[in-house]
Design an enzyme around this catalytic site. Structure first.
Site, PDB file in Angstrom:
ATOM      1  N   LYS A  13      91.619  -2.128  70.617  1.00  0.00           N
ATOM      2  CA  LYS A  13      90.476  -1.434  71.206  1.00  0.00           C
ATOM      3  C   LYS A  13      89.182  -1.723  70.451  1.00  0.00           C
ATOM      4  O   LYS A  13      88.151  -1.969  71.057  1.00  0.00           O
ATOM      5  CB  LYS A  13      90.710   0.087  71.232  1.00  0.00           C
ATOM      6  CG  LYS A  13      91.948   0.514  72.011  1.00  0.00           C
ATOM      7  CD  LYS A  13      92.047   2.038  72.098  1.00  0.00           C
ATOM      8  CE  LYS A  13      92.156   2.725  70.754  1.00  0.00           C
ATOM      9  NZ  LYS A  13      93.432   2.489  70.048  1.00  0.00           N
ATOM     10  N   ARG A  88      91.680  11.491  72.992  1.00  0.00           N
ATOM     11  CA  ARG A  88      93.026  11.219  72.496  1.00  0.00           C
ATOM     12  C   ARG A  88      94.036  12.255  72.970  1.00  0.00           C
ATOM     13  O   ARG A  88      95.213  12.142  72.660  1.00  0.00           O
ATOM     14  CB  ARG A  88      92.999  11.207  70.978  1.00  0.00           C
ATOM     15  CG  ARG A  88      93.297   9.840  70.358  1.00  0.00           C
ATOM     16  CD  ARG A  88      93.236  10.000  68.862  1.00  0.00           C
ATOM     17  NE  ARG A  88      93.765   8.887  68.135  1.00  0.00           N
ATOM     18  CZ  ARG A  88      93.088   7.813  67.755  1.00  0.00           C
ATOM     19  NH1 ARG A  88      91.841   7.655  68.140  1.00  0.00           N
ATOM     20  NH2 ARG A  88      93.661   6.883  67.019  1.00  0.00           N
ATOM     21  N   ARG A 128      97.293  -5.641  59.137  1.00  0.00           N
ATOM     22  CA  ARG A 128      95.971  -5.086  58.855  1.00  0.00           C
ATOM     23  C   ARG A 128      95.985  -4.341  57.516  1.00  0.00           C
ATOM     24  O   ARG A 128      94.999  -4.387  56.769  1.00  0.00           O
ATOM     25  CB  ARG A 128      95.557  -4.142  59.990  1.00  0.00           C
ATOM     26  CG  ARG A 128      94.146  -3.588  59.835  1.00  0.00           C
ATOM     27  CD  ARG A 128      93.667  -2.909  61.096  1.00  0.00           C
ATOM     28  NE  ARG A 128      94.154  -1.539  61.196  1.00  0.00           N
ATOM     29  CZ  ARG A 128      93.962  -0.764  62.260  1.00  0.00           C
ATOM     30  NH1 ARG A 128      93.319  -1.211  63.314  1.00  0.00           N
ATOM     31  NH2 ARG A 128      94.413   0.478  62.276  1.00  0.00           N
ATOM     32  N   ARG A 134      93.700   0.007  54.741  1.00  0.00           N
ATOM     33  CA  ARG A 134      93.443   1.346  55.277  1.00  0.00           C
ATOM     34  C   ARG A 134      94.557   2.293  54.863  1.00  0.00           C
ATOM     35  O   ARG A 134      95.731   1.978  54.954  1.00  0.00           O
ATOM     36  CB  ARG A 134      93.352   1.281  56.811  1.00  0.00           C
ATOM     37  CG  ARG A 134      91.934   1.396  57.305  1.00  0.00           C
ATOM     38  CD  ARG A 134      91.849   1.229  58.791  1.00  0.00           C
ATOM     39  NE  ARG A 134      92.579   2.274  59.503  1.00  0.00           N
ATOM     40  CZ  ARG A 134      92.469   2.454  60.814  1.00  0.00           C
ATOM     41  NH1 ARG A 134      91.681   1.670  61.521  1.00  0.00           N
ATOM     42  NH2 ARG A 134      93.151   3.402  61.413  1.00  0.00           N
ATOM     43  N   ARG A 145     101.718   7.651  63.896  1.00  0.00           N
ATOM     44  CA  ARG A 145     100.561   7.459  64.776  1.00  0.00           C
ATOM     45  C   ARG A 145     101.018   6.992  66.162  1.00  0.00           C
ATOM     46  O   ARG A 145     100.454   7.381  67.175  1.00  0.00           O
ATOM     47  CB  ARG A 145      99.572   6.476  64.159  1.00  0.00           C
ATOM     48  CG  ARG A 145      98.739   7.143  63.059  1.00  0.00           C
ATOM     49  CD  ARG A 145      98.166   6.153  62.079  1.00  0.00           C
ATOM     50  NE  ARG A 145      97.305   5.182  62.689  1.00  0.00           N
ATOM     51  CZ  ARG A 145      97.097   3.953  62.212  1.00  0.00           C
ATOM     52  NH1 ARG A 145      97.716   3.570  61.100  1.00  0.00           N
ATOM     53  NH2 ARG A 145      96.293   3.134  62.809  1.00  0.00           N
TER      54      ARG A 145
HETATM   55  P1  ADP Z   1      93.957   3.682  65.357  1.00  0.00           P
HETATM   56  O1  ADP Z   1      93.615   3.665  66.826  1.00  0.00           O
HETATM   57  O2  ADP Z   1      94.072   2.317  64.770  1.00  0.00           O
HETATM   58  O3  ADP Z   1      95.114   4.570  65.013  1.00  0.00           O
HETATM   59  P2  ADP Z   1      91.408   5.010  64.771  1.00  0.00           P
HETATM   60  O4  ADP Z   1      90.514   4.285  63.882  1.00  0.00           O
HETATM   61  O5  ADP Z   1      91.034   5.135  66.200  1.00  0.00           O
HETATM   62  O6  ADP Z   1      92.801   4.310  64.565  1.00  0.00           O
HETATM   63  O7  ADP Z   1      91.714   6.503  64.228  1.00  0.00           O
HETATM   64  C1  ADP Z   1      92.220   6.707  62.952  1.00  0.00           C
HETATM   65  C2  ADP Z   1      92.572   8.192  62.769  1.00  0.00           C
HETATM   66  O8  ADP Z   1      91.401   8.999  62.991  1.00  0.00           O
HETATM   67  C3  ADP Z   1      93.600   8.757  63.753  1.00  0.00           C
HETATM   68  O9  ADP Z   1      94.921   8.525  63.346  1.00  0.00           O
HETATM   69  C4  ADP Z   1      93.227  10.244  63.759  1.00  0.00           C
HETATM   70  O10 ADP Z   1      93.719  10.910  62.606  1.00  0.00           O
HETATM   71  C5  ADP Z   1      91.712  10.209  63.655  1.00  0.00           C
HETATM   72  N1  ADP Z   1      91.071  10.234  64.982  1.00  0.00           N
HETATM   73  C6  ADP Z   1      90.319   9.251  65.540  1.00  0.00           C
HETATM   74  N2  ADP Z   1      89.877   9.605  66.758  1.00  0.00           N
HETATM   75  C7  ADP Z   1      90.379  10.845  67.003  1.00  0.00           C
HETATM   76  C8  ADP Z   1      90.317  11.768  68.090  1.00  0.00           C
HETATM   77  N3  ADP Z   1      89.655  11.479  69.225  1.00  0.00           N
HETATM   78  N4  ADP Z   1      90.962  12.960  67.969  1.00  0.00           N
HETATM   79  C9  ADP Z   1      91.630  13.279  66.867  1.00  0.00           C
HETATM   80  N5  ADP Z   1      91.746  12.459  65.802  1.00  0.00           N
HETATM   81  C10 ADP Z   1      91.132  11.260  65.860  1.00  0.00           C
END
Ligand code: ADP
Length: 188
Positions: A13, A88, A128, A134, A145
């Site tokens: 994404k 989400r 990654r 990370r 996740r």
């Molecule tokens: P990825 O899609 O690679 O898991 P992101 O960078 O989108 O990672 O998000 C990393 C973390 O940030 C998530 O695992 C969550 O803890 C938090 N997060 C991001 N966006 C949201 C959201 N819309 N609602 C709740 N938590 C979020």
């Protein structure tokens, strides 16, 4: 265009979102990036978010909703936007619909779902982890996740299908191939 990107962690994404920004000239809003920035700055909000992020759990709705609400009020988002990592869960999606209605801007026009199988997801995220380090790219956290994605976020595909705006795109292949698939949906 008011676009939502859906897909498991590591489905591409962020990368594809950047390419869409370059092609279509609308801003991208990434809640993950915004939360990591808050964690790095050590703000109170960042400290709260970090606990959930490190465990691969969702951060509280009120925190991420506040971030998105503020960002979508900026003038550059009036001509459209790409949301990466938000919504989400169903509560966030419903709140987003309410926000857009209040802004009088019309609803989401495209929910683009990048489909990648679980094994590929795990291998991409472990890769990654080696490169970016990370904190949440560790195998047990990655598995969590993915589980959270399947339980809470995947149902949004049906949510946007019901609005007639969902499109599933094959997220396997070269970055260029995947990008052209997405661009084709947006220009159809
Ligand atoms: P990825 O899609 O690679 O898991 P992101 O960078 O989108 O990672 O998000 C990393 C973390 O940030 C998530 O695992 C969550 O803890 C938090 N997060 C991001 N966006 C949201 C959201 N819309 N609602 C709740 N938590 C979020």
């Amino acid at each position: 265009m008011r676009i939502v990107l859906l897909g498991a962690p590591g489905s591409g994404k962020g990368t594809q979102g950047e390419k869409l920004v370059a092609r279509f000239g609308i801003p991208k809003v990434s809640t993950g990036d915004a939360l990591r920035a808050a964690v790095n700055e050590g703000t109170a909000l960042g400290k709260r978010a970090k606990v959930a992020m490190d465990a691969g759990e969702l951060v509280a709705n009120e925190i991420v909703i506040g971030i998105v609400d503020e960002r979508l009020q900026q003038p550059d988002a009036r001509k459209g936007f790409i949301l990466d990592g938000f919504p989400r869960n169903t509560a966030q999606a419903e709140t987003l619909d309410g926000m857009l209605q209040r802004m009088g801007s019309g609803g989401i026009t495209h929910a683009l779902h990048l489909h990648v199988n679980d094994e590929e997801i795990v291998s991409r995220l472990l890769e990654r982890a080696k490169i970016e380090g990370r904190a949440d790219d560790k195998e047990d956290v990655i598995r969590n996740r993915i589980a959270v994605y399947n339980a809470e976020t995947a149902p949004l595909i049906a949510y946007y299908k019901a609005q007639g705006v969902a499109h599933t795109v094959d997220g396997m292949g070269s970055l260029e191939e995947i990008f052209e698939r997405l661009a084709a949906v947006l220009t159809a």
